[in-house]
Design a protein around this motif. Structure first.
Motif, PDB file in Angstrom:
ATOM      1  N   ALA A  70      -0.138   7.777   5.629  1.00 20.85           N
ATOM      2  CA  ALA A  70      -1.119   8.412   6.514  1.00 20.85           C
ATOM      3  C   ALA A  70      -1.054   9.935   6.351  1.00 20.85           C
ATOM      4  O   ALA A  70       0.028  10.507   6.091  1.00 20.85           O
ATOM      5  CB  ALA A  70      -0.851   8.011   7.959  1.00 20.85           C
ATOM      6  N   ASP A 103     -10.631  -3.641   6.309  1.00 22.44           N
ATOM      7  CA  ASP A 103     -10.684  -2.606   5.279  1.00 22.44           C
ATOM      8  C   ASP A 103     -11.925  -2.714   4.390  1.00 22.44           C
ATOM      9  O   ASP A 103     -12.520  -1.701   4.021  1.00 22.44           O
ATOM     10  CB  ASP A 103      -9.412  -2.618   4.428  1.00 22.44           C
ATOM     11  CG  ASP A 103      -9.102  -3.980   3.808  1.00 22.44           C
ATOM     12  OD1 ASP A 103      -9.922  -4.909   3.985  1.00 22.44           O
ATOM     13  OD2 ASP A 103      -8.049  -4.111   3.148  1.00 22.44           O
ATOM     14  N   ASP A 158     -13.721  -1.165  12.145  1.00 21.70           N
ATOM     15  CA  ASP A 158     -12.410  -0.527  12.261  1.00 21.70           C
ATOM     16  C   ASP A 158     -11.277  -1.493  11.925  1.00 21.70           C
ATOM     17  O   ASP A 158     -10.218  -1.069  11.452  1.00 21.70           O
ATOM     18  CB  ASP A 158     -12.216   0.007  13.687  1.00 21.70           C
ATOM     19  CG  ASP A 158     -13.195   1.120  14.031  1.00 21.70           C
ATOM     20  OD1 ASP A 158     -13.744   1.738  13.100  1.00 21.70           O
ATOM     21  OD2 ASP A 158     -13.420   1.357  15.240  1.00 21.70           O
ATOM     22  N   GLN A 195       0.860  -1.193   0.000  1.00 17.59           N
ATOM     23  CA  GLN A 195       0.000   0.000   0.000  1.00 17.59           C
ATOM     24  C   GLN A 195       0.891   1.236   0.000  1.00 17.59           C
ATOM     25  O   GLN A 195       1.812   1.356   0.812  1.00 17.59           O
ATOM     26  CB  GLN A 195      -0.879  -0.030   1.252  1.00 17.59           C
ATOM     27  CG  GLN A 195      -1.894   1.075   1.317  1.00 17.59           C
ATOM     28  CD  GLN A 195      -2.789   0.904   2.539  1.00 17.59           C
ATOM     29  OE1 GLN A 195      -3.412  -0.123   2.721  1.00 17.59           O
ATOM     30  NE2 GLN A 195      -2.806   1.912   3.387  1.00 17.59           N
ATOM     31  N   GLN A 232      -7.527   5.500   2.481  1.00 20.79           N
ATOM     32  CA  GLN A 232      -6.450   4.552   2.794  1.00 20.79           C
ATOM     33  C   GLN A 232      -5.913   3.869   1.542  1.00 20.79           C
ATOM     34  O   GLN A 232      -4.709   3.627   1.412  1.00 20.79           O
ATOM     35  CB  GLN A 232      -6.976   3.490   3.762  1.00 20.79           C
ATOM     36  CG  GLN A 232      -5.956   2.407   4.128  1.00 20.79           C
ATOM     37  CD  GLN A 232      -6.543   1.415   5.105  1.00 20.79           C
ATOM     38  OE1 GLN A 232      -7.124   1.794   6.117  1.00 20.79           O
ATOM     39  NE2 GLN A 232      -6.392   0.127   4.807  1.00 20.79           N
ATOM     40  N   ASP A 233      -6.814   3.565   0.605  1.00 23.72           N
ATOM     41  CA  ASP A 233      -6.387   2.887  -0.616  1.00 23.72           C
ATOM     42  C   ASP A 233      -7.512   2.957  -1.645  1.00 23.72           C
ATOM     43  O   ASP A 233      -8.675   3.188  -1.305  1.00 23.72           O
ATOM     44  CB  ASP A 233      -6.046   1.419  -0.332  1.00 23.72           C
ATOM     45  CG  ASP A 233      -5.033   0.859  -1.326  1.00 23.72           C
ATOM     46  OD1 ASP A 233      -4.749   1.531  -2.338  1.00 23.72           O
ATOM     47  OD2 ASP A 233      -4.532  -0.263  -1.097  1.00 23.72           O
ATOM     48  N   ARG A 287     -14.915  -0.835   5.408  1.00 23.66           N
ATOM     49  CA  ARG A 287     -14.825   0.632   5.325  1.00 23.66           C
ATOM     50  C   ARG A 287     -14.708   1.074   3.862  1.00 23.66           C
ATOM     51  O   ARG A 287     -14.123   2.105   3.556  1.00 23.66           O
ATOM     52  CB  ARG A 287     -13.605   1.145   6.115  1.00 23.66           C
ATOM     53  CG  ARG A 287     -13.582   0.734   7.572  1.00 23.66           C
ATOM     54  CD  ARG A 287     -12.464   1.457   8.332  1.00 23.66           C
ATOM     55  NE  ARG A 287     -11.172   1.345   7.690  1.00 23.66           N
ATOM     56  CZ  ARG A 287     -10.343   0.306   7.798  1.00 23.66           C
ATOM     57  NH1 ARG A 287     -10.697  -0.730   8.543  1.00 23.66           N
ATOM     58  NH2 ARG A 287      -9.184   0.290   7.178  1.00 23.66           N
ATOM     59  N   THR A 288     -15.249   0.267   2.965  1.00 22.60           N
ATOM     60  CA  THR A 288     -15.069   0.478   1.529  1.00 22.60           C
ATOM     61  C   THR A 288     -16.343   1.004   0.872  1.00 22.60           C
ATOM     62  O   THR A 288     -17.440   0.502   1.121  1.00 22.60           O
ATOM     63  CB  THR A 288     -14.636  -0.835   0.840  1.00 22.60           C
ATOM     64  OG1 THR A 288     -13.356  -1.229   1.366  1.00 22.60           O
ATOM     65  CG2 THR A 288     -14.523  -0.661  -0.661  1.00 22.60           C
ATOM     66  N   THR A 293      -7.196  12.840   2.910  1.00 25.43           N
ATOM     67  CA  THR A 293      -6.578  12.350   4.153  1.00 25.43           C
ATOM     68  C   THR A 293      -7.353  11.181   4.751  1.00 25.43           C
ATOM     69  O   THR A 293      -6.821  10.466   5.613  1.00 25.43           O
ATOM     70  CB  THR A 293      -6.493  13.483   5.194  1.00 25.43           C
ATOM     71  OG1 THR A 293      -7.808  14.004   5.433  1.00 25.43           O
ATOM     72  CG2 THR A 293      -5.580  14.602   4.690  1.00 25.43           C
ATOM     73  N   ASN A 294      -8.589  10.967   4.290  1.00 21.12           N
ATOM     74  CA  ASN A 294      -9.378   9.842   4.797  1.00 21.12           C
ATOM     75  C   ASN A 294      -9.381   8.661   3.835  1.00 21.12           C
ATOM     76  O   ASN A 294     -10.108   7.695   4.035  1.00 21.12           O
ATOM     77  CB  ASN A 294     -10.821  10.279   5.066  1.00 21.12           C
ATOM     78  CG  ASN A 294     -11.590   9.270   5.914  1.00 21.12           C
ATOM     79  OD1 ASN A 294     -11.009   8.571   6.746  1.00 21.12           O
ATOM     80  ND2 ASN A 294     -12.887   9.187   5.702  1.00 21.12           N
ATOM     81  N   ARG A 311     -10.122   5.439   5.802  1.00 24.11           N
ATOM     82  CA  ARG A 311      -9.412   5.190   7.055  1.00 24.11           C
ATOM     83  C   ARG A 311     -10.386   5.126   8.223  1.00 24.11           C
ATOM     84  O   ARG A 311     -10.157   4.390   9.195  1.00 24.11           O
ATOM     85  CB  ARG A 311      -8.364   6.278   7.295  1.00 24.11           C
ATOM     86  CG  ARG A 311      -7.284   6.309   6.213  1.00 24.11           C
ATOM     87  CD  ARG A 311      -6.177   7.280   6.555  1.00 24.11           C
ATOM     88  NE  ARG A 311      -5.211   7.340   5.462  1.00 24.11           N
ATOM     89  CZ  ARG A 311      -4.202   6.485   5.306  1.00 24.11           C
ATOM     90  NH1 ARG A 311      -4.044   5.502   6.186  1.00 24.11           N
ATOM     91  NH2 ARG A 311      -3.365   6.604   4.281  1.00 24.11           N
ATOM     92  N   SER A 312     -11.464   5.861   8.106  1.00 25.05           N
ATOM     93  CA  SER A 312     -12.463   5.882   9.167  1.00 25.05           C
ATOM     94  C   SER A 312     -13.852   5.911   8.549  1.00 25.05           C
ATOM     95  O   SER A 312     -14.113   6.692   7.632  1.00 25.05           O
ATOM     96  CB  SER A 312     -12.273   7.113  10.066  1.00 25.05           C
ATOM     97  OG  SER A 312     -13.314   7.204  11.027  1.00 25.05           O
TER      98      SER A 312
END
Length: 584
Positions: free
Chosen positions: A79, A168, A165, A75, A114-115, A171-172, A111-112, A188-189
């Protein structure tokens, strides 16, 4: 000796020799994944396909391993990254405009994120059907539960957030409008969405009101907002309980995902968070599908298997495979313990899996209901054969549906079962191929479907002991919770799931409302009984080369319907008129 030791431990046998057969000892696909995981820790470069291809211990030990191991790129988005560029996304081809558009859609912006990566083959297919749906969503999995008090419900929802949490895929979000390619975006969140609504019990039972109001045939989730898992809560004053609908989209999980979600929530409620295994990133599967077996290899295989198929296999002449989940009925049926034992004994005798016998039985049902010996149907592949530590407990949509072809005409049943097993082994090599690619390799011209039925053989954990639907164990963290209903749908008019609980078997039929799920289950049970009897008896051929799928009770009913013989008068027509005149 190391492989033998692993087999002895996992198969529960005292001693394993070089000529012992994995499936004859009771092995199956799920257990093969665990075997491979253990052997990799010991330095063996194997995957599940090797166990299927070389099920004899000595042959498996001689395999040196595969050279085509997929290296999953790391990845690359750090962050607090405020500027994501295409080079940071090795698993999808997007330009900078695509990335900027995605960032504008995500709460918290870049910033939020992740990928970002491409969809897996089955995710592509599910998204296609989602886009076709006029209303609702055929791939929305719903479960309705009741909680005895608000405190337990709140603890449960906090545990679910903890699981989100951790993983991943939970959270997609999925975005495609205006993009070069559909993308899944890992945040990320992501906060669990819980909606509490007020319902008046005077308008009817609260559970029924909820089911009607949030019917997946009309309601759907916004795929662009993570997580694709939410809860609707309503207080039932009459029952002094809280009724909850859990909705999870099939894009982010399969049957195994629901099991893992449940088990992790239970562990968290027990205070055993530290015992949870390290999560397996879903991006690993995307890497295997994208960087592993090339499309050319898949095309070569499916062209060889399906290239001369010019007519679809349409059981019961049902051609609509775009039903959007509407008009589908479910029926569940446990198989007798005697049949469970007979099937496992027959499978061990032939050195095949019980799943292979079920595929052969299903092929005979389709042969009887589509009037053809050479049949094609969809089979659901587990999607985890490449192995890796913890892959059997990974969360996400790993399964895939691909066409399976079998000719049941004038076949020796024993050789037919072994051929079925061999064909399933070959198909595992291509478990991450696209269904659309496979269908294009056949001679069936779109939009005509290649098949209209699916067989899903899946391994399940033993169900939790219930008392009138409630979890009866007072020490269980969910004691007092009751599962009121659960619903799984897809777009096919005929789906048969064989539930393997390890020591028992059951059937779940999802069928078009024009069919009877109970009848389909009875046909499957009858076919399995005849198959097990034939193998046990050593029968070489069953005339007329098709298993009898009609149960004795139904056959007797059909015979009664066709018993139309009646006494017929022998007098001439004129004499009959004279007799009638005298009577009147």
């Amino acid at each position: 000796s190391a492989i033998a030791a692993v087999w002895e431990e996992l198969l529960g046998v005292t001693r394993v020799g070089r000529r012992d057969h994995f499936f004859e000892l009771g092995g199956h696909s799920l257990l093969a994944i665990t075997v491979v995981d253990r052997l990799r820790r010991l330095g063996y470069a194997l995957d599940v396909r090797d166990v299927f291809a070389a099920p004899v211990l000595g042959d498996l030990a001689a395999i040196k391993g595969r050279d085509g191991t997929v290296v999953v790129p790391p990845q690359r988005i750090p962050a607090d990254c405020e500027r994501i560029v295409p080079d940071m996304l090795p698993l999808i081809d997007l330009n900078q405009d695509d990335i900027d558009q995605i960032a504008r859609h995500v709460p918290g912006g870049m910033t939020n994120i992740q990928d970002i990566y491409a969809l897996s083959p089955l995710q592509d297919g599910i998204l296609f059907h989602h886009m076709l749906a006029d209303a609702g969503d055929p791939y929305l999995l719903t479960t309705t539960m009741s909680f005895p008090n608000r405190e337990l419900l709140q603890r449960f929802l906090l545990a679910v957030q903890h699981v989100i949490d951790r993983h991943d895929i939970l959270r997609t979000a999925f975005l495609w409008h205006g993009l070069s390619h559909p993308a899944q975006v890992v945040l990320r969140s992501a906060q669990l969405n819980v909606r509490e609504i007020e319902l008046d019990s005077a308008d009817g039972p609260v559970a029924e009101q909820l089911a009607e109001r949030f019917d997946p045939r009309r309601e759907c989730l916004d795929l662009g907002k993570a997580p694709l898992l939410d809860f609707i809560v309503a207080h039932d004053a009459d029952g002094d309980r809280w009724v909850v609908i859990q909705r999870l989209h099939h894009l982010i999980g399969d049957h195994s995902t629901l099991d893992v979600l449940r088990d992790e929530v239970h562990a968290i409620l027990r205070g055993r968070t530290g015992d949870l295994a390290m999560p397996v990133p879903f991006r690993d599967l995307v890497a295997y599908a994208r960087l592993g077996e090339p499309d050319e290899s898949h095309e070569t295989y499916f062209s060889r298997i399906l290239g001369d198929v010019h007519e679809p296999t349409l059981a019961f002449d049902l051609a609509d495979v775009q039903q959007q989940g509407g008009g589908i009925e479910e029926f569940r049926q446990a198989l007798p313990a005697s049949l469970n034992n007979a099937l496992r004994h027959a499978a061990r005798r032939l050195g095949v899996s019980v799943a292979s016998l079920c595929h052969l039985a299903w092929a005979h049902i389709l042969s009887n209901t589509s009037h053809r010996d050479d049949v094609v149907f969809g089979t659901v592949l587990f999607g985890r054969s490449l192995g890796g530590e913890g892959i059997d407990r990974a969360v996400g949509l790993f399964i895939n549906t691909l066409p399976f072809r079998l000719d049941v005409g004038k076949r020796d049943l024993a050789s037919a079962a072994r051929d079925t097993h061999d064909r399933l082994t070959q198909l595992i090599e291509h478990e991450h191929a696209s269904l659309a690619l496979a269908q294009r390799c056949s001679g069936v011209v779109a939009p005509m479907p290649l098949f209209n039925s699916v067989l899903n053989y899946r391994h399940n954990e033993a169900p939790i002991e219930l008392n009138d639907g409630h979890i009866s164990n007072a020490t269980h963290p969910m004691a007092g919770v009751k599962v009121l209903s659960d619903e799984v749908r897809n777009n096919y008019p005929l789906t048969m799931s064989v539930e393997d609980f390890g020591d028992s078997l059951a059937l779940t039929a999802l069928v078009s409302s024009s069919l009877s799920g109970q009848h389909i289950c009875s046909y499957m049970q009858c076919a399995l009984e005849k198959l097990a009897e034939a193998i046990e008896g050593g029968d070489r051929v069953v005339s007329p080369y098709r298993l009898d799928i009609v149960p004795a009770t139904e056959r007797a009913l059909i015979a009664a319907w066709n018993t139309t013989a009646r006494a017929f008068p022998t007098a001439c027509l004129g004499e009959l008129f004279e007799q009638q005149v005298r009577r009147t």
